[in-house]
Write an enzyme that holds these catalytic residues in place. Structure first.
Site, PDB file in Angstrom:
ATOM      1  CD  GLU A 115      -0.227   5.444  -3.951  1.00 27.05           C
ATOM      2  OE1 GLU A 115      -1.019   4.488  -4.088  1.00 27.05           O
ATOM      3  OE2 GLU A 115       0.292   5.752  -2.869  1.00 27.05           O
ATOM      4  CG  ASP A 139      -7.748   4.902   0.263  1.00 25.31           C
ATOM      5  OD1 ASP A 139      -7.663   3.658   0.341  1.00 25.31           O
ATOM      6  OD2 ASP A 139      -6.862   5.662   0.692  1.00 25.31           O
ATOM      7  CG  ASP A 186      -2.092   0.889   1.149  1.00 26.05           C
ATOM      8  OD1 ASP A 186      -2.329   1.457   0.078  1.00 26.05           O
ATOM      9  OD2 ASP A 186      -2.792   1.031   2.168  1.00 26.05           O
TER      10      ASP A 186
END
Length: 922
Positions: free
Chosen positions: A522, A595, A519
Site C-alpha cells: 500500500e 485480510d 503483498d
C-alpha cells in the site's frame, strides 16, 4: 532464522483498532474545502482567452475573489470520451500529473460552434456530442442528442489551492501577492469558523503522534459533477460496501487511500488496499463514466435527488403536473495534483467498458493454471509440509493447481532468499510440483530488510533505489523484517533492476513454475501514520509520497510482471497477485480483497466488492475463501468454497494463528461438498477461460452485476447477492447460515432460465423460491446460451489439456442458442504473436447445432473432441440425431430424452473441436 520481534508482529492485532485510521473529520484538506465552499466561491471563464489547437481547446478561468487565473484544457478523445484538465496558469513549479496509467490516446479535434456572447460550444466525436462552456459563473455542460447528461461545476464546487513558497522564503512578486491574498481570505474564513491554521493543516498536519510537514503548503483540488437523470452509481473501489454507491453526508465521504487495514470494517466508506478513482452511472437508456485521474488521497461525496412530481403553478384555472428527473451530484476532492478527468459518454455499459479500457488497458490474458484452485496459508512450514498438503489433494481426489508460500519461506524475511532449514532444496520441491503439473507462488513484498549483508539491500542502497526521507536519507520503517527500507518503484531504473531479480541467475533455486505474490504494498509501514508511509517522503523526480501514494502498489506489480516475462525472454505469461492496486492494474495480473474475516458477513460483502472491481476494469479478482482471520465453521467454509468456485480468482487462505483447514480436515461429508465445488470449477474452465479472452480483447467483465446484462430492467439495478458469470450463467451463492430456501431473482421477462443441476426451468422477470441443501450451489443457465465445459476434472489444469469437451446448450423461447469457445496453449504469448489460438462459435437454430470458426486469423491444432452435448428446453423427443462433418459424412447418434425436464442428452460423441460440423436433431 531471524524473525520480527513481538512488537512488530503485534501490529497486526493493533490494526483492528480503527482509531489509528482517519475519518473525514481528521482529514484537513476535506475540512478546508467544506468550510470554504460553504461561502461564495465563484469562478468565471475568460472566453476572450480561448485558443484552439490540434489536440485541445484552452481558456483561462479566474477566481472572482483571489483573481488568480487557472488554465483549463478540453480534449476530445477517440471513442466518445471528453477530457478536462485544470491546472495553475503559472505554478511556482510543476504540479504532479499521474504518469504510466493512461495509454497513448488519439484525440479528436473539437470544432467551435456558435454560442451566445457568454458561452462557447465545442462539438466532436459521434452521437451529436457537444461540450457547452458557460462563462459566468463557470460551468460546463456535456450534451448528447440535445439533452444535458453531465454538468460540471454547476454547484460551484471548483476548488484549487495554489502552490506557495514557505514563509521564510517569501518574495513579493505579483503572483505571490495574489496567492498570499487568497491565503489571507482563507485565514479570515478559518478565524470565523473558529479553527486555527494549524487545525486546518495549511503547512503541517498532525494526527496522533505524527506531524506531516507540507513543503508546498496546501495544494488540494476539487470539482463537482451533476449527472442528470441518474440515481444509480457504482464503482470507486476499494471499500467493503454495497455495490451501488450510497448517499454521503458531511464527514461521510468515500475515501480512496490505500491502507493495510487488517480485518477491515464492513459497510464502511473507509478506503482499504486499492483505489480506482472511476465510477459509472446507469439509467434506462444510458450508461456513463467519470474517471478522476489523481493518485493522491481522494474523497468522493455522492448525493442523489430522486425523481419527484410536483404541481407547477401558473396563471389561469389549471395547474400542470411536471415530473422532475432524478439527479446525482458527485464531488471529487484530492489532496494534491491537478484536475484531470475523463468523461465516458457510453451510451451502453459495453461502450463504457471499452472506453475505460481504451484509457487504461484491458485485463491481461492469464495463464490457464491461474484459473484453477490455489492453496495458500501463512504459512506452510517446510518442504515436508508442502509435500504432505500436495499429497492430501491427490489422496482425497480434489483438483488444485498452485501451492503458495508466505513470508516464512524466506531467510529472516529477506525476499529472494530461501530459509535453508525449512526449505533446503527448493528446486526439488518445485520439481515435485512440476511432476504433478502444478505451480508454486511465493511472496515478495516491497520492504527490504536493512542489512548490509543482504545483497538485495546492499545493491539497492548503493544505487540510491530506496524512497528517501525529507532530509535526503533512505526512508526507513518497520515491517515484517524489522527495520526496512522501501524500493522506489516509481523510478523506471528501480523497476528495471527489480525485474532483473526474477531472472533464474539472480533468484537462486527458482524455476519457471514459480510465480509471485506482491503483498503489503500500500505500502504498509507498521509504525507509520495510518500504518503507511509518511506523505512527505520523497520519490524519484523529487515528488512527495502524497502525490502518488495510491499508485505505489501498481508500480510494484508492473515491475514484477515485467520481471516474470523477461525471465522467459518474453515467451511466457506472468502471474502476479497484488494486494494494492490502481486504475490500470488489470494489465499486470490479479488482485484480491485483502485480510477478510471468517464470518458470514464477510462472505456476503465479498460479492458486491468483487462486482465493483469487475466493472472498474479489474476482472481477475477474488476474496480469500474461508476468511483470512479466524476459524470458519464447517458450513461457512463449504458455502465459501461454493461461492469461490464461480468467481474469477479462487484461493483458499488463512493466517498463521488459525486452525489448519485444508479441504479434507472437516469430515467426510463436508469434504465431499468442497470436492464437488472445486471439481465443478475445473469442469467450467473452458467457459471461464473464454470469458477471460473476451475481457482481454473486448473489455467485457468476467463477473457482471445483473444491470450490465439487463440494462433496461430497473429491478436488476440494486441486486448484489447474485451475479452473471459471463452472459450465460447466473450465480446466487448462499451467504446465510442454516439456509434451506433462497429467493432468486431471474431477470428478463422474455428470458428462460434453467437450473444447472435439476434442469427445472422458469420464465424470467420474476423471483422464485429455490430449496437448498448444504451441497446445493444455486446456478442457472440462461436460455439462448451454449456453455463449453470439460467432461471430467483432472488433478490440475495441466492434466486436462487433451480431455474431452461437453456442451451445455440451453434453448431460448425461440428454440435457439449461441456460445463460444476460446482455446490456446494456456501459457505462452503465441496466441498474440503467432495467432496460435482457436476461437469457435456454437449455434443452435432450427434443431441444428453447428460448430464454426469465429476468428479465421487463429490457428491452433487441438486433439480434443466434443464428447457430450446436453440440450435443455427441447420440447419433444427426437426421432433421430445425426452428425454431419465437413467431409460430408453422416453418423447416427445414440441419445436419451427426459420428457419431464425436456432434456436431450447425447453421449459418446467424437467431434473434433477444431473442425466444422453439424448435429441435426429430427
Amino acid at each position: 532464522m531471524e524473525t520480527p520481534g513481538k512488537e512488530e508482529i503485534s501490529v497486526e492485532d493493533e490494526a483492528v483498532d480503527k482509531t489509528i485510521f482517519k475519518d473525514c473529520s481528521n482529514i484537513t484538506f476535506y475540512r478546508r474545502q467544506k468550510q470554504q465552499l460553504s461561502k461564495n466561491n465563484t469562478y468565471r471563464a475568460l472566453l476572450d482567452t480561448v485558443t484552439t489547437g490540434e489536440d485541445s481547446t484552452k481558456f483561462q478561468i479566474i477566481n472572482e475573489v483571489t483573481k488568480i487565473p487557472l488554465l483549463a484544457e478540453v480534449y476530445g478523445v477517440e471513442r466518445n470520451i471528453f477530457r478536462l484538465k485544470i491546472n495553475e496558469k503559472t505554478p511556482l513549479k510543476p504540479r504532479y500529473e499521474v504518469p504510466d496509467v493512461i495509454n497513448k490516446l488519439n484525440t479528436v479535434r473539437l470544432i467551435s460552434c456558435s454560442g451566445d456572447t457568454g458561452s462557447l460550444i465545442l462539438a466532436g466525436g459521434e452521437r451529436d456530442l457537444k461540450c457547452h462552456i458557460i462563462a459566468n459563473p463557470f460551468k460546463i455542460e456535456l450534451i448528447s442528442e440535445e439533452e444535458v447528461v453531465i454538468s460540471i461545476n454547476s454547484l460551484s464546487q471548483l476548488y484549487f489551492e495554489h502552490l506557495q513558497i514557505p514563509h521564510k522564503h517569501r518574495a513579493t512578486t505579483e503572483k505571490e501577492e495574489r496567492v498570499s491574498a487568497g491565503a489571507s481570505q482563507l485565514k479570515k474564513r478559518i478565524k470565523k469558523g473558529k479553527e486555527s491554521q494549524e487545525d486546518l493543516g495549511l503547512w503541517e498536519e498532525k494526527f496522533g503522534n505524527f506531524v506531516d510537514i507540507k513543503a508546498n503548503g496546501p495544494t488540494s483540488i476539487g470539482l463537482d459533477f451533476s449527472l442528470h437523470g441518474f440515481e444509480h452509481l457504482y464503482g470507486i473501489p476499494q471499500h467493503a460496501e454495497s455495490h451501488r454507491l450510497k448517499n454521503t453526508k458531511d464527514g461521510d465521504a468515500y475515501r480512496l487511500y490505500n491502507l493495510d487495514i487488517y480485518g477491515y470494517q464492513i459497510y464502511s466508506k473507509t478506503g482499504i488496499y486499492g483505489s480506482v478513482p472511476y465510477l459509472l452511472a446507469h439509467k434506462l437508456g444510458r450508461t456513463i463514466g467519470i474517471f478522476w485521474l489523481n493518485a493522491s488521497e481522494t474523497l468522493v461525496e455522492v448525493n442523489t435527488e430522486p425523481a419527484v412530481e410536483y404541481t407547477f403553478t401558473q396563471m389561469g384555472p389549471t395547474a400542470a403536473k411536471q415530473k422532475v428527473r432524478p439527479r446525482t451530484d458527485v464531488c471529487w476532492m484530492s489532496e494534491s495534483g491537478i484536475i484531470d478527468v475523463f468523461l465516458l459518454t457510453g451510451p451502453t455499459p459495453s461502450d463504457v467498458f471499452k472506453q475505460y479500457s481504451y484509457l487504461t488497458g484491458t485485463q491481461a490474458m492469464p495463464p490457464l493454471f491461474s484459473l484453477g484452485y490455489h492453496q495458500c496459508r501463512w504459512n506452510y512450514e517446510d518442504e515436508q509440509d508442502v509435500k504432505a498438503v500436495d499429497a492430501g489433494f491427490d489422496e482425497h481426489d480434489i483438483p488444485y493447481d498452485v501451492m503458495w508460500l508466505d513470508i516464512e519461506h524466506t531467510e529472516g524475511k529477506r525476499y529472494f532468499i530461501w530459509d535453508k532449514k525449512r526449505f533446503p532444496n527448493p528446486k526439488r520441491m518445485q520439481e515435485l510440483l512440476r511432476n504433478k503439473k502444478r505451480k508454486l507462488v511465493v511472496i515478495s513484498d516491497p520492504h527490504i530488510k536493512v542489512d548490509p549483508d543482504y545483497s538485495v539491500y546492499a545493491k539497492a542502497k548503493e544505487q540510491g533505489f530506496f524512497v528517501k526521507n525529507p532530509e535526503g536519507g533512505d526512508f526507513e520503517g518497520i515491517c515484517w523484517p524489522g527495520l526496512s527500507s522501501y524500493l522506489d518503484f516509481t523510478n523506471p531504473k528501480v523497476r528495471e533492476w527489480y525485474s532483473g531479480l526474477f531472472a533464474f541467475s539472480a533468484y537462486q533455486e527458482s524455476t519457471d513454475i514459480l510465480f509471485i505474490w506482491n503483498d503489503m504494498n500500500e505500502p504498509s509501514v507498521f509504525k507509520g501514520p495510518e500504518l503507511t508511509m509518511q506523505k512527505n517522503a520523497i520519490h524519484h523526480g523529487g515528488w512527495e509520497h502524497r502525490e502518488l501514494h495510491n499508485t505505489y502498489g501498481f508500480y510494484q506489480q508492473m515491475a514484477t510482471a515485467e520481471g516474470l516475462t523477461q525471465r522467459s525472454e518474453g515467451k511466457e505469461r506472468p502471474f502476479v497477485l497484488s494486494r494494492s492496486f490502481f486504475s490500470g492494474s488489470q494489465k499486470y495480473g490479479a488482485v484480491w480483497t485483502g485480510d477478510n474475516m471468517a464470518e458470514w458477513s464477510y462472505l456476503k460483502i465479498s460479492l458486491p466488492m468483487l462486482l465493483t472491481l469487475s466493472i472498474t476494469g479489474i476482472s481477475f479478482c477474488g476474496a480469500d475463501v474461508g476468511g483470512f482471520i479466524g476459524n470458519p465453521e464447517a458450513e461457512l467454509l463449504v458455502r465459501w468454497y461454493q461461492a469461490g468456485a464461480y468467481q474469477p480468482f479462487f484461493r483458499g487462505h488463512a493466517t498463521m494463528n488459525t486452525k489448519r483447514r485444508e479441504p479434507w480436515l472437516l469430515g467426510e461429508e463436508h469434504t465431499r461438498f468442497i470436492r464437488e465445488a472445486i471439481r465443478e470449477r475445473y469442469t467450467l474452465l473452458p467457459y471461464l477461460y473464454s470469458l477471460f479472452y473476451c475481457a482481454h480483447v473486448a473489455s467485457e467483465p468476467v463477473m457482471r452485476p445483473l444491470w450490465v446484462e439487463f440494462p433496461d430492467e430497473l429491478e436488476a439495478f440494486d441486486v448484489e447477492d447474485e451475479y452473471m458469470l459471463g452472459n450465460a450463467l447466473l450465480v446466487h451463492p448462499v451467504t446465510e447460515p442454516r439456509t434451506t430456501m433462497i429467493d432468486v431473482f431471474l431477470p428478463g421477462p422474455n428470458e428462460t432460465w434453467y437450473d444447472s443441476k435439476t434442469f427445472a426451468h422458469w420464465k424470467g422477470g420474476c423471483t422464485v423460491k429455490i430449496p437448498v441443501a448444504l451441497e446445493t450451489i444455486p446456478v442457472f443457465q440462461r436460455g439462448g446460451s451454449v456453455v463449453p465445459v470439460k467432461t471430467t476434472a483432472g488433478k490440475s489444469t495441466g492434466w486436462m489439456a487433451n480431455s474431452p469437451f461437453g456442451l451445455r446448450v440451453a434453448l431460448s423461447t425461440k428454440g435457439s442458442a449461441m456460445g463460444e469457445l476460446y482455446l490456446d496453449d494456456g501459457h505462452s504469448f503465441q496466441y498474440l504473436h503467432q495467432k496460435q489460438f482457436l476461437h469457435r462459435k456454437f449455434s443452435f437454430c432450427s434443431s441444428v447445432l453447428t460448430n464454426r470458426c469465429a476468428d479465421e486469423k487463429g490457428h491452433y491444432p487441438s486433439k480434443c473432441v466434443v464428447e457430450q452435448i446436453l440440450v435443455l428446453g427441447f420440447r419433444k423427443k427426437p426421432t433421430s440425431v445425426i452428425t454431419h462433418s465437413s467431409d460430408g459424412k453422416d453418423q447416427p447418434v445414440a441419445f436419451t430424452y427426459c420428457a419431464r425436464t425436456c432434456a436431450l442428452s447425447l453421449e459418446r460423441l467424437s467431434l473434433d473441436v477444431d473442425a466444422d460440423w453439424e448435429v441435426h436433431v429430427r
